[in-house]
Design an enzyme around this catalytic site. Structure first.
Site, PDB file in Angstrom:
ATOM      1  CB  CYS A   1      -0.904   0.040   1.239  1.00 25.81           C
ATOM      2  SG  CYS A   1      -2.092  -1.319   1.333  1.00 25.81           S
TER       3      CYS A   1
ATOM      4  N   GLY B   1      -0.395   0.045  -4.987  1.00 25.58           N
ATOM      5  CA  GLY B   1      -1.724  -0.499  -4.752  1.00 25.58           C
ATOM      6  C   GLY B   1      -2.702  -0.065  -5.807  1.00 25.58           C
TER       7      GLY B   1
ATOM      8  CG  ASN C   1       2.939   0.331   3.406  1.00 28.86           C
ATOM      9  OD1 ASN C   1       4.079   0.725   3.234  1.00 28.86           O
ATOM     10  ND2 ASN C   1       2.533  -0.859   2.991  1.00 28.86           N
ATOM     11  N   GLY C   2       1.250  -1.853   5.700  1.00 29.95           N
ATOM     12  CA  GLY C   2       1.869  -2.889   6.521  1.00 29.95           C
ATOM     13  C   GLY C   2       0.849  -3.894   6.995  1.00 29.95           C
TER      14      GLY C   2
ATOM     15  CB  CYS D   1      10.838  -4.477   3.749  1.00 31.96           C
ATOM     16  SG  CYS D   1      10.294  -5.518   2.366  1.00 31.96           S
TER      17      CYS D   1
ATOM     18  CE1 TYR E   1       8.059  -7.251  -9.034  1.00 33.35           C
ATOM     19  CE2 TYR E   1       6.659  -6.641  -7.184  1.00 33.35           C
ATOM     20  CZ  TYR E   1       6.806  -7.058  -8.492  1.00 33.35           C
ATOM     21  OH  TYR E   1       5.700  -7.276  -9.257  1.00 33.35           O
TER      22      TYR E   1
ATOM     23  CB  SER F   1      11.239  -4.857 -11.128  1.00 36.83           C
ATOM     24  OG  SER F   1      10.865  -6.182 -11.441  1.00 36.83           O
TER      25      SER F   1
ATOM     26  CG  ASP G   1      12.239 -11.830 -13.198  1.00 37.87           C
ATOM     27  OD1 ASP G   1      11.960 -10.647 -12.925  1.00 37.87           O
ATOM     28  OD2 ASP G   1      11.370 -12.688 -13.437  1.00 37.87           O
TER      29      ASP G   1
ATOM     30  CB  CYS H   1       5.943 -11.475   3.204  1.00 35.50           C
ATOM     31  SG  CYS H   1       5.954  -9.845   4.002  1.00 35.50           S
TER      32      CYS H   1
ATOM     33  CB  CYS I   1      12.453  -7.536   7.358  1.00 30.70           C
ATOM     34  SG  CYS I   1      11.192  -8.855   7.435  1.00 30.70           S
TER      35      CYS I   1
ATOM     36  CB  CYS J   1      10.258 -13.504   2.110  1.00 30.93           C
ATOM     37  SG  CYS J   1      11.376 -12.249   1.435  1.00 30.93           S
TER      38      CYS J   1
END
Length: 499
Positions: free
Chosen positions: A16, A43, A117-118, A254, A260, A301, A378, A415, A466, A469
């Site tokens: 978001c 978003g 956001n989160g 993050c 990305y 990206s 990628d 995540c 963090c 993932c």
């Protein structure tokens, strides 16, 4: 916590975007609208704005993209020089309009608007406590939980202490833009998991998820909001105050923002995203470069990664030796063209259609790949569906060899903090080795970037990122997950921080 969205697309979904503005002598609605356009990549499910004119709060929230959610009359109705905005891709809560933001509530101490956001990891616990105390909820999203807890605290305390107590009660990742009557606040979680920055614009100040939104308003980035910090914008747009409410020994930024999610022209935690991606591409060459005829990105990206990879390849061979005179290295080429009009809501009712959907999004340029050895860059591999189709497309276009290089480590765990990512059962790297994945996607070779390379490119230690993932070790206590990181710290008295 209810993970929203379908999982038919082989890529992580953006989270978001939030923005807050306080202006001295002009309406905030249009600048908020422009800022949301700059954050649209974060978003696409809904968009909304809440403003305050000094007497009452005004709100407009709709499903869809920013350009579809607002008409000229909507902006005209949003009067006032202060306000907040939000673009949403649902990671917690339902897809219906009740979870769209900013979330608004009126109570005895005034009006409250909140953009988040989160993801909280204790939202259900806090919701149950508030419901038992008589709070009525209209959605299943965690944003409403934050709003109700803050509203409860505001009945008994001043604004700063109310925010402090809410921060002590909620756990997880969050960057918040809050409107309490005509005062706009910005709050970043104590580990800094979600980005938030502060900027100055003509006649006022702005808070936003990314600095690109400040640039869009012809503003100047001041700095990132610090983890655990509260920023309070003056209602008249003349200044701001800051309060360090919570202190931690480490952060949990993050890393995927840089890989990305964020726009390449944004500065996050003092790093320009584009340059970070180029550094990651250079490190990818140093760690696992392969001598091929051409290197090409998966748009969009992968572009900066491939650029850095090609630049590094022009300097050294794959074994790390300096290039001989006249050896230009590997050609960088745009070999995959993107169809920008295939939206995220494209209907793919069968597995076969889902697997072939990439053909609608990407088309290879035959002359770039025919008869050549090709390296595709990628940003990540999630389920492997897209990578399989990409390799197949490039081979069908005539490539003799197809090598795949990934600008991030293997994604092995979900995540829980604001990224709509697959479950472990769907993550190809959760149960397969790199060699097994290479065989599954049909590439001649496959390599991922190391975690250490990511930390080095960001100029941070692994302990301050963090990496849940890619390691399965989370910085927050997630139910059902073993959390190995110890992140200590104490809540502080809400005294003004030095800027």
């Amino acid at each position: 916590m209810n993970a929203g969205g379908d999982h038919t697309v082989d890529e992580p979904r953006e989270k978001c975007g939030v923005v807050g503005i306080s202006l001295a002598d002009r309406e905030a609605a249009r600048p908020l609208y422009y800022a949301l356009y700059a954050l649209q990549h974060r978003g696409q499910e809904s968009a909304g704005i809440v403003t305050h004119d000094g007497f009452q709060q005004h709100s407009h929230v709709e499903r869809g993209l920013v350009g579809d959610a607002f008409e000229e009359g909507d902006l005209a109705s949003l009067s006032g020089g202060t306000g907040i905005g939000h673009v949403r891709y649902p990671t917690a809560g339902s897809l219906d309009k009740s979870c769209a933001q900013p979330f608004s509530v009126s109570f005895k101490s005034g009006s409250l608007g909140l953009s988040h956001n989160g993801n909280l990891v204790n939202a259900d616990e806090v919701r149950a406590e508030l419901a038992a105390a008589g709070h009525a909820f209209t959605s299943d999203g965690d944003t409403e939980v934050i709003a109700h807890d803050l509203a409860r605290n505001l009945l008994e305390e001043d604004l700063v202490r109310a925010v402090k107590h809410t921060m002590n009660r909620i756990h997880g990742s969050y960057s918040l833009a809050i409107a309490h009557d005509d005062t706009v606040l910005g709050v970043r979680d104590p580990l800094g998991n979600r980005p938030l920055c502060l900027g100055e614009v003509d006649g006022g100040y702005v808070l936003a998820s990314e600095s690109a939104a400040i640039d869009t308003l012809d503003g100047e980035l001041i700095r990132d909001v610090r983890p655990g910090e509260l920023v309070v914008l003056d209602p008249d747009g003349t200044g701001y105050d800051t309060y360090q409410l919570v202190e931690r020994d480490a952060t949990a930024h993050c890393f995927f923002e840089h890989v990305y999610f964020a726009r390449p022209d944004s500065v996050i935690d003092e790093n320009l995203v584009y340059e970070v991606r180029r550094k990651l591409g250079r490190k990818l060459w140093a760690e696992s470069g392969v001598e091929s005829d051409v290197v090409m990105p998966v748009p969009d990206s992968g572009r900066a990664f491939a650029s850095g990879y090609a630049d590094a390849a022009a300097e050294t061979t794959a074994t790390g030796e300096p290039r001989a005179e006249g050896d230009a290295g590997i050609e960088f080429a745009e070999g995959l063209m993107k169809n920008r009009y295939v939206g995220r809501t494209f209907i793919m009712p069968t597995q076969d259609e889902r697997e072939r959907a990439v053909r609608l999004k990407l088309n290879p340029i035959r002359s770039t790949v025919e008869g050549k050895s090709v390296t595709i860059i990628d940003d990540s591999i999630v389920r492997g569906t897209t990578s399989t189709q990409l390799v197949e497309l490039v081979r069908e276009a005539g490539a003799e060899e197809v090598h795949l290089r990934i600008g991030a480590p293997e994604i092995v765990a979900p995540c829980y903090f604001g990224i709509d990512m697959a479950t472990r059962e769907e993550l190809i790297a959760a149960a397969a080795s790199t060699e097994e994945i290479r065989e599954a996607v049909g590439a001649d070779s496959l390599s991922y970037l190391s975690i250490d390379a990511v930390a080095e490119a960001l100029g941070e230690s692994r302990a301050d990122l963090c990496l849940g993932c890619v390691t399965g070790e989370y910085p927050f206590d997630v139910e059902g997950e073993e959390t190995d990181r110890e992140l200590g710290g104490d809540a502080l008295d809400p005294t003004p921080a030095d800027d």
